[in-house]
Scaffold this active site. Structure first.
Site, short mmCIF file in Angstrom:
data_model
loop_
_atom_site.label_atom_id
_atom_site.label_comp_id
_atom_site.label_asym_id
_atom_site.label_seq_id
_atom_site.Cartn_x
_atom_site.Cartn_y
_atom_site.Cartn_z
N GLY A 322 20.03 68.73 8.38
CA GLY A 322 20.19 68.43 6.97
C GLY A 322 21.15 69.37 6.28
N GLU A 323 21.01 69.44 4.95
CA GLU A 323 21.84 70.33 4.12
C GLU A 323 23.32 70.01 4.22
OE1 GLU A 323 20.83 74.37 5.21
OE2 GLU A 323 18.75 73.79 5.53
N GLY A 324 23.66 68.78 4.55
CA GLY A 324 25.06 68.39 4.64
C GLY A 324 25.74 68.76 5.95
#
Length: 368
Positions: A322-324
């Protein structure tokens, strides 16, 4: 302040320039490397040229990672691999440069911006420039109550719109979009199921930090109960975001819509940004033309959403952090596509010599 009507975006958003895309395709046919030899890089370059409104395509010079952060009340139901209310710890890792997205962003030359839309922590734990945008502290538990009030949902949408304007005004030419949340995949799966008319089990995945079978069953039950609350408000995107969304989800939706208005191309990350894209598509059907799906995260809800938006992931490496991060991994490919399209030499005409593609007159075709 006037009430925000997301349906207005349908008239504000135009598709990327189709004429420019055709020019980019024609120009590709004149390059020395045979058509098809670069695979999907050709498609990426043509998409970017249409978004920029110019041929030859410009290099990506100011990419930016934008991450919206929040905690979701549904995490208290044991549906996440992380403790409820702990998203601020993930934010701290990004700010300290120790998270995967921070490390890769520095390597790839992309700035990182974190926006606290609804973290459930003391604001003093994080820098002022992160927490000053906060709409509320945490969100309601969507299986039994609304995530946001109507006023908070609109405020979060306006936050996303404002951040999109700030990025466009600062010269950002490509956004890598992601979220930092706990409980976010449950919220996203609920939105996808509601908008695609599917059952909870079809869209329920294991999340960024994989959960066990018992937690997965709790997650399915939470999504099923949340769907009962979502279906009565399906005709109103803002009401839907208030009922079963969250501050980060609403902000990302506003960001995606306004980025399309401002003609800023966006790379989507995982299931959360894909779910927000579905909500935005409901408001403005042309908006997805401005987005790339950076990666396939393995979440079934993301696959369902991307299929509905006709977006094919650039990468499929099983990245679930996650988190880009997954979307950011697609950035070098987009940069490579732009560089090759602009700088590969064109074929030499019969009896003539080749020329550098980058040296062609800028009058090829250019629109603002």
């Amino acid at each position: 302040m006037t009430t925000l009507n997301l349906d207005d975006f349908s008239d504000l958003i135009e598709r990327p320039d189709g004429g420019v895309r055709r020019d980019a395709e024609e120009r590709r046919g004149r390059l020395a490397v045979p058509p098809g030899a670069l695979g999907r890089l050709d498609e990426l370059a043509e998409w970017l040229a249409a978004a920029q409104g110019r041929v030859p395509v410009k290099p990506i010079e100011r990419p930016r990672v934008v991450l919206f952060a929040a905690d979701h009340g549904i995490a208290a139901g044991g549906v996440s691999g992380r403790p409820a209310g702990s998203a601020h710890e993930l934010v701290r890792g990004v700010l300290d440069g120790t998270s995967p997205v921070a490390i890769l962003a520095e390597r790839f030359g992309a700035g990182v911006r974190v926006v606290d839309a609804g973290l459930d922590c003391d604001p003093a734990l994080l820098p002022e420039d992160v927490v000053r945008h906060r709409v509320r502290r945490g969100s309601g538990r969507i299986d039994v109550e609304d995530a946001l009030t109507a006023e908070e949902a609109e405020a979060a949408l306006r936050l996303g719109i404002r951040i999109a304007d700030e990025e466009a005004d600062s010269g950002t030419d490509l956004v890598v979009l992601g979220d930092i949340s706990v409980g976010g995949t449950t919220v996203a799966a609920t939105l996808v199921a509601a908008l695609c008319g599917t059952d909870a089990s079809v869209v329920t995945g294991r999340g960024g930090l994989p959960i066990d079978d018992l937690a997965w069953m709790r997650k399915c039950a939470a999504i099923r109960d949340s769907l009962r609350r979502a279906r009565p408000v399906l005709g109103d995107q803002t009401a839907l975001l208030a009922a079963v969304g969250g501050a980060d989800v609403a902000a990302i939706t506003g960001f995606l819509l306004q980025s399309a208005v401002r003609r800023t191309p966006v790379i989507l990350d995982g299931v959360v940004s894909a779910a927000c894209g579905l909500v935005a598509q409901r408001a403005a059907f042309r908006a997805p033309d401005w987005w790339l799906a950076g990666q396939g995260s393995g979440e079934p809800g993301q696959a369902k959403a991307l299929d509905r938006m006709a977006l094919n992931p650039v990468l499929d490496h099983g990245v679930t952090v996650g988190e880009g991060t997954g979307a950011l991994l697609a950035l070098p490919l987009v940069q490579a596509a732009a560089a090759l399209a602009a700088e590969l030499p064109v074929k030499a005409p019969p009896g003539g010599s080749g020329e550098r593609a980058a040296g062609e007159p800028p009058a090829d075709r250019k629109t603002d």
